[in-house]
Scaffold this motif. Sequence first.
Motif, PDB file in Angstrom:
ATOM      1  N   LEU A  94     -35.066 -31.469   7.464  1.00  0.00           N
ATOM      2  CA  LEU A  94     -34.774 -32.882   7.734  1.00  0.00           C
ATOM      3  C   LEU A  94     -35.181 -33.743   6.546  1.00  0.00           C
ATOM      4  CD1 LEU A  94     -33.678 -34.345  10.195  1.00  0.00           C
ATOM      5  CD2 LEU A  94     -36.012 -34.838  10.889  1.00  0.00           C
ATOM      6  N   SER A  95     -36.216 -33.304   5.825  1.00  0.00           N
ATOM      7  CA  SER A  95     -36.646 -34.068   4.646  1.00  0.00           C
ATOM      8  C   SER A  95     -35.879 -33.638   3.403  1.00  0.00           C
ATOM      9  CB  SER A  95     -38.148 -33.905   4.432  1.00  0.00           C
ATOM     10  OG  SER A  95     -38.464 -32.527   4.391  1.00  0.00           O
ATOM     11  N   ARG A  96     -34.755 -32.925   3.612  1.00  0.00           N
ATOM     12  CA  ARG A  96     -33.817 -32.563   2.539  1.00  0.00           C
ATOM     13  C   ARG A  96     -34.422 -31.619   1.505  1.00  0.00           C
ATOM     14  NH1 ARG A  96     -28.839 -33.553   4.262  1.00  0.00           N
ATOM     15  NH2 ARG A  96     -28.797 -35.408   5.534  1.00  0.00           N
ATOM     16  N   GLU A  97     -35.258 -30.681   2.001  1.00  0.00           N
ATOM     17  CA  GLU A  97     -35.780 -29.651   1.107  1.00  0.00           C
ATOM     18  C   GLU A  97     -35.198 -28.313   1.526  1.00  0.00           C
ATOM     19  OE1 GLU A  97     -40.115 -31.343  -0.101  1.00  0.00           O
ATOM     20  OE2 GLU A  97     -39.888 -30.636   1.951  1.00  0.00           O
ATOM     21  N   VAL A  98     -35.165 -27.368   0.589  1.00  0.00           N
ATOM     22  CA  VAL A  98     -34.551 -26.066   0.879  1.00  0.00           C
ATOM     23  C   VAL A  98     -35.643 -25.027   1.106  1.00  0.00           C
ATOM     24  CG1 VAL A  98     -32.991 -24.301   0.004  1.00  0.00           C
ATOM     25  CG2 VAL A  98     -32.567 -26.697  -0.525  1.00  0.00           C
ATOM     26  N   TRP A  99     -35.488 -24.231   2.161  1.00  0.00           N
ATOM     27  CA  TRP A  99     -36.415 -23.137   2.482  1.00  0.00           C
ATOM     28  C   TRP A  99     -35.623 -21.835   2.442  1.00  0.00           C
ATOM     29  CZ3 TRP A  99     -41.620 -24.143   3.800  1.00  0.00           C
ATOM     30  CH2 TRP A  99     -41.946 -25.500   3.805  1.00  0.00           C
ATOM     31  N   ALA A 100     -36.250 -20.784   1.966  1.00  0.00           N
ATOM     32  CA  ALA A 100     -35.514 -19.533   1.795  1.00  0.00           C
ATOM     33  C   ALA A 100     -36.328 -18.346   2.292  1.00  0.00           C
ATOM     34  CB  ALA A 100     -35.184 -19.341   0.315  1.00  0.00           C
ATOM     35  N   TRP A 101     -35.616 -17.310   2.745  1.00  0.00           N
ATOM     36  CA  TRP A 101     -36.271 -16.033   3.064  1.00  0.00           C
ATOM     37  C   TRP A 101     -35.242 -14.924   2.946  1.00  0.00           C
ATOM     38  CZ3 TRP A 101     -35.510 -20.060   6.428  1.00  0.00           C
ATOM     39  CH2 TRP A 101     -34.651 -19.855   7.530  1.00  0.00           C
ATOM     40  N   GLY A 102     -35.730 -13.663   2.889  1.00  0.00           N
ATOM     41  CA  GLY A 102     -34.832 -12.526   2.669  1.00  0.00           C
ATOM     42  C   GLY A 102     -35.200 -11.835   1.375  1.00  0.00           C
ATOM     43  N   THR A 136     -41.872  -9.949  -5.138  1.00  0.00           N
ATOM     44  CA  THR A 136     -42.089  -9.029  -4.003  1.00  0.00           C
ATOM     45  C   THR A 136     -41.113  -9.379  -2.904  1.00  0.00           C
ATOM     46  OG1 THR A 136     -43.754 -10.573  -3.234  1.00  0.00           O
ATOM     47  CG2 THR A 136     -44.531  -8.702  -4.482  1.00  0.00           C
ATOM     48  N   PHE A 137     -40.219  -8.446  -2.597  1.00  0.00           N
ATOM     49  CA  PHE A 137     -39.258  -8.662  -1.522  1.00  0.00           C
ATOM     50  C   PHE A 137     -39.494  -7.615  -0.453  1.00  0.00           C
ATOM     51  CE2 PHE A 137     -36.960 -10.236  -5.365  1.00  0.00           C
ATOM     52  CZ  PHE A 137     -37.008 -11.576  -5.033  1.00  0.00           C
ATOM     53  N   PRO A 138     -39.120  -7.778   0.779  1.00  0.00           N
ATOM     54  CA  PRO A 138     -38.509  -9.002   1.300  1.00  0.00           C
ATOM     55  C   PRO A 138     -39.528 -10.113   1.522  1.00  0.00           C
ATOM     56  CG  PRO A 138     -38.806  -7.411   3.051  1.00  0.00           C
ATOM     57  CD  PRO A 138     -39.214  -6.719   1.790  1.00  0.00           C
ATOM     58  N   VAL A 139     -39.053 -11.351   1.458  1.00  0.00           N
ATOM     59  CA  VAL A 139     -39.883 -12.515   1.810  1.00  0.00           C
ATOM     60  C   VAL A 139     -39.611 -12.780   3.287  1.00  0.00           C
ATOM     61  CG1 VAL A 139     -40.221 -14.964   1.442  1.00  0.00           C
ATOM     62  CG2 VAL A 139     -39.687 -13.488  -0.502  1.00  0.00           C
ATOM     63  N   THR A 140     -40.609 -12.561   4.125  1.00  0.00           N
ATOM     64  CA  THR A 140     -40.334 -12.754   5.563  1.00  0.00           C
ATOM     65  C   THR A 140     -40.899 -14.063   6.088  1.00  0.00           C
ATOM     66  OG1 THR A 140     -42.320 -11.501   6.029  1.00  0.00           O
ATOM     67  CG2 THR A 140     -40.233 -10.303   6.089  1.00  0.00           C
ATOM     68  N   LYS A 141     -41.779 -14.705   5.289  1.00  0.00           N
ATOM     69  CA  LYS A 141     -42.234 -16.042   5.729  1.00  0.00           C
ATOM     70  C   LYS A 141     -41.448 -17.077   4.937  1.00  0.00           C
ATOM     71  CE  LYS A 141     -46.315 -18.970   6.220  1.00  0.00           C
ATOM     72  NZ  LYS A 141     -45.529 -20.167   6.070  1.00  0.00           N
ATOM     73  N   PRO A 142     -40.714 -17.954   5.619  1.00  0.00           N
ATOM     74  CA  PRO A 142     -39.891 -18.934   4.891  1.00  0.00           C
ATOM     75  C   PRO A 142     -40.712 -19.719   3.882  1.00  0.00           C
ATOM     76  CG  PRO A 142     -39.394 -19.011   7.235  1.00  0.00           C
ATOM     77  CD  PRO A 142     -40.549 -18.083   7.084  1.00  0.00           C
TER      78      PRO A 142
END
Length: 1653
Positions: free
Chosen positions: A167-175, A186-192
């Motif tokens: 909602l604050s227009r920031e991007v979060w990623a995981w995978g 270090t992959f996978p990233v499981t915590k967003p």
Amino acid sequence: MDQQERSSAEAEGAKQRGLIHIWQAGSCSVTPERLPGWSGKTVLQAALGVNHGVLLTEGGEVYSFGKLPWRIGLEETYAKTPILESALIGQHVTTVAAGSYHNGAVTENGVVYMWGDNSAGQCAVANQPYLRDPNPISISDSETGPLLSVRILQLACGEEHTLALSLSREVWAWGSGCQLGLITTTFPVTKPQKVEHLAGRVVLQVACGAYHSLALVQCLPAQDMKPIPERCNHCSQLLITMTDKEDHVIISDSHCCPLGVALADSQSENHISCSSSENLAGKSTTGSQSEDGQKTFVEDEAAASESDVTSVFSNDVQEDSGISSPGNILFSDKKAVKEYPDRSPGDLSEHPLNDTQEKGVITELEQPSQEEELIACLPGPPGVSTSALNSLVVSCASAVGVRVAATYEAGALSLKKVMNFYGTAPGEAGSQSGSHSPGPEGLKDTREGQVKLESMQGKKSSSLVDIREEESEGVSRRLSLPGLLSQVSPRLLRKVGRAKMRTVALTPTYSGEADALLPSLRTEVWSWGKGKEGQLGHGDVLPRLQPLCVKSLDSKEVIQLAAGGHHSLALTAKSQVYSWGSNTFGQLGHLNSPTTVPRLAKVCGDSGVWSAAAGPDYSLFLVDGEDFQPRLYYSGREETSENSLPGNNCTKSPTLLLTCSKLGYISSVTAGGDNCLVLVDRNIMGYISSLHELASTERTFYCKLSEIKSQVLRPLLGLDNLGAATTVQLLQDMASRFSKLCYLIGQHGASLTSFLRGIKEAKSLAILKYSSLFLESYTEYCTSVTNFLVMGGFMLLAKPAIDFLGKNQELLKELSETKEESVQLVEVLNTLFFLPVRRLPNYARVLLKLATCFEVTSPEYQQLHDSSSCYETLAVHLSRKRKEAEYTLSFWKTFPGKMTDSLRRPERRLICESSNRGLSLQHAGRFSVNWFILFNDALVHAQFSTHHIFPLSTLWVEALSEEAGNVNGLKVTTPEEQFVLLSSTPQEKTKWLRAISQAVDQALRGVSDLPPYGSGGSIQRQEPPISRSAKYTFYKDPRLKDATYDGRWLSGKPHGRGVLRWADGRMYSGMFRNGLEDGYGEYKIPNKALAKNDHYVGYWKEGKMCGQGVYSYATGEVYEGCFQDNMRNGHGLLRSGKLTSSSPSMFIGQWVMDKKTGYGVFDDITRGEKYMGLWQDDFCQGNGVVVTQFGLYYEGAFSNNKMMGTGILLSEDDTVYEGEFSDDWTLSGKGTLTLPNGDYIEGLFSGEWGSGIKITGTYFKPSLYDSEKDRPKALRKLGILAVPADEKWKAVFEECWHQLGCENPGQGDRWKAWDSIAVALTTNRRQHKDSPELLSRSHAQTLESLEFIPQHVGDFTLEKYETIKKYLIKACDTPLHPLGRLVETLVAVYRMTYIGVGANRRLLQEAVREIKSYLKRIFQLIRFLFPDLPEEGSTIPFLVTETKRRKSFCSGKMDSRSESPEPGYVVTSSGLLLPVLLPRLYPPLFMLYALDNEREEDAYWECVLRLNKQSDTALLSFLGVQIKFWPVTVSILGETKKVVPNTKDACFASAVECLQQISTTFTPSDKLKVIQQTFEEISQSVFETLQEDFLWSMDDLFPVFLYVVLRARIRNLGSEVHLIEDLMDPYLQHGEQGIMFTTLKACYYQIQHEKLT
């Protein structure tokens, strides 16, 4: 299905929206099918993976279909029928997303649910291969605290990763994979985790391809841009370098930071060092990054050369040389090599780099590029920047000589780029348009070349402007100049570049309101992840670990992104699609070669694309059809039945898949692995088609406006000699308003596009919700165009723009939609710029169409209908504005030239004029020409060579009555003229009267550009108000010439509150009446010599200062008092001297005609003298008294400021001289000198007092046996030669009488007087209401109670007397009441007289006489106001009941007041007025008493102190008090104690305490009451001791009273006694109180002469 369709009537088309159709991707014959087993719920959104799909219905439920291997029991099977995801029931999902094999959903609370394949952690769960059911995941920001979960708006899923937009227009990623954009290996990233590289920016949308990610980001506002840093933040190398070659310098800004890019080992031999880039944005709050890659080349081989991020740019050289060149990247696959040299300049960015953003790693050869050769032949218009540049180059040329010539063209252009780079504010993309629009000749020469170039890459060859812009903005090209420039520092270059350019920013300048309400068009595209196929768009095939801005899409106004397997699509507001990445199957929609930078896709002819979707190897486009019904185009892999050549299994260009006329209106399109899916709406009652029509026409309209902006406005603004500065200003104003409107339309188009993909609720249409924004923008634009038109702007443009217009005639005609052949170019331009206004009726029409889809009673119908009529009204209003402007323009064309220049103004419009002789001036000469022209702001009266302008705001017009012979006459009144206009016919008269009245009314109400919306506002007032506020400058009135008045008017005259300013700096602010200053006002007059202002605050009458006021002179003098006819007249106080606090002199008294005349007191502080006496014409003239600070006292005659004539002079030691004087303190003539011991000299005296006096005379020693009474005879005579008390302060009393409306004291009408009082009170109250801090609450209450007049009927009683007394006390409390004002002034003059030097004991008798005179004169006033008040000394009879029968103090009989002939209350002036007056005058008066009685009181006090040392019994016996009166016991603090010999201060304590209160009272009557009470206390004490009745005899009483007086220890008893004696009412002397007072007096004398033995 059929039954559902039949039952859909009650749901009014709800079932006819969001219908799903699905088909196999790549098949040639497409027959979209309905999804089997689907219940027909309205689908809001669909998402497809490789083999499955997810549907979101209107109720917020989620369904899955296809291959769902993660569901138990369905591993192998294919779920044909959608299955409800039960885990999400009740969670109201708002959006869904599908990756290749996993899914996501977002609920309305912003919570994310993931399910499906989790092999790479893409579902944000650790160690689970797949998730069977939707599982909520927690996203929390460590910065804001772990407890607050981040709310999510949108999801995007790829093959192995997921992105979420918060909602604050920031991007979060995981995978997993570099496409996450996170700083980790270090992959996978499981915590967003947050993608820190985009922190601080506003992200609008995210999209995931299989292994790459895209984000649509709003550009930072200009103020967030930092100035260009000198060095790179990461590796600290200079960002701009200069390399000195033998004959030229290379200025390079292609600093590529080695920290930005991760490359394979095979490429590292190219000296490109790699490492993971340090995260900057996380640390810097502004979020501006400069992640640059730095290449190091071998110095002596290729000079460092560079290119923009946006193009892998190679020159026209043979392929082999291109590849083997050491600066080039070695490509591994042939395709890239093949593709490489084909690049051409069309790919360059269209806008300058935003300084703070990244540049990629690109190489370029050293020869001049094709582009530079191409551009060298374009003559640049000579803007300022060019000239700065030329001077730089020329100065080098003079030094280096001919060699320069060859490199000049290329060098100059390149340097110009650097300058533009620095000269443009970052983010103000395209603002250089002014100095870089294509010269007309250039167009011819380069047309062919350009076409040839563009055809190579299939770029839409629309105009040269693009190339020209690219030339000006593709900043980071190589710059070569002769070697002398090596000393030039980058900082200097920057300065040169800052040279001002005449430009107008055609990028909209405002980003506030509209950007907050509608989608922003100022966007950038950022990409990251694997880039092997060029799908990142950075011009290379390198992967990116962190988001990087795709430079070439800057300012392309991208509004939607789509990411396929290995390619990317960007849709712009102008309905174009840019595509890049793998093109194996032609999925990019252009020539069959992959591209690593975005290129324009050719979807279909001119129709605009408004939605795009990308599958693994194909793309889908939604395009507007003819009847606004969307058509679907397909580009990419095709599955053919027969085994044709493998190379042919892709469509070369997008093909029309289905016209969808059978299906309905497609609202969105989705691409998955094998399947494509569309959501379709049925057109019920034309609702959907109207929405599509609105959106489609708005987008087309935006393209049209953008084209006008770039093809017509920019070139026009770039032209030179556009004429006067005002015209240029108007053109620029128009251009910026056009640009603002254009941007708004673009935003609206984008918002409609996204509106069509959503629920489509009518009430959330932007054009409805924010209608004021649209209405205002259109109105503003129309105003600026009509202003430009009126000033003849289009005519003026014709000359300088003739070449441009001539060459582009066809283009202009096409843009302005004019069909006729022989139309003037000026007309074409005119039509062109009024084009936007034509859009308004379309809005109105479509809104009306939409309204008809609703019930008439519904709120939607009402809203749409009202809105429609608003747009319709505005359209009519603006077309009227245009007609007015054209009418005005045609008038200016016929009007004589000289006057045009002075009268023509942009906002001035013609209403009507009298060239048809319809109006003439009354009493005009036979041959005079009188022409009347009515504009919207003025009426102009023109004669042969002169004209006069009458502003409408100060114009009054009325029709004259017929009978006066003024047939058809109109009387026009202006502040300085009044004339009669005669019209030829009654109709003409009515027409003019109405026109002028309406124009005046409009002018008064303010120029309203907006039409009156709604029904109520359209009724116009016919009659403008007679009283109004306006501003006016006088031009001929002799008193007011060139003065400006701003305030209220009444029929041509200033009337009411206003401000008048003269040209010489004078200013009056206050009340006016009939054109003159009248009432309360403030006036300033500058004093040039002293450079200060004279300042007057006070009352005026008929233009002159009159009444009370304060005049502060620039010299520092201040006069407070009365004025008449601008002169000081009446009573006033003048303070002189630099500082008013310690002013050296002060005068208070009477003035006549600006001169001191009459009685006045003059305090000369420097000399320490005070004069109290008569004046004439500023001189002391007549009788007067002078006292000095050294104790000298003079009273006598004055003449011409000197003591002259008979007088008396006393010195401090009582030496007295009576006789003749000739000058100040100079004796001259006969006289008598009396010495303090009584001896005196008679004779002739001459000489100055105090410095030796010559005497010729006789010395007398009076006989010792003469009675002593005669001694101080001179002192007794004091005051004879002074001004009589009744003659003093006459002006003060006269003023009060005048205020009451009487000419002379006591003559006048009593009721008129009461009216005057009421008026004074109310006006003063009103004045104070403006500044309430002046009025305390009690003061306000006093004022209210004063508004009731005490009324009297019947006999005058004591009760009525009391009411009068109360009224007086209140009236004297407020200076707003005439009596209060009088008292206040008297107190002021009294204190002025008797304080300071005036505190002289000789003045005591004068002071007492003055008080008595005040009483007498105020009493006269009061008897005038209350005529039934008895005269001085008469009695008011007591009512019988009121007679309190009490014991007489002395006789003991019951007192029936038999002594006084007529029992009652005696009315005296002192009784009535002293309580009011004396407390205010007490301090100076008592001081005089104390000084006068000083010697006596000292003797008395010494005795008091001595006797008080004795104990009570001793003192009582010493004073001879009879033993029987001695108290035996006394009560001390409530305890009864015996009186013992050493008791002190205990006997008669209550009486002593009572007597001490005499010092706390003011008036004699109060003091007498205290004495009476003391006597009563004494007898009470004695009565307690004796326990029986007794009678006092004076012999008994006196000693006891003497005891009490001694014990009371009153310091100034003598002063008290004398004050009572002087001011007590004479009738009291023989009564009881008189006797008691005599007793006290006797005690005082007794104590003085007491023998203390």
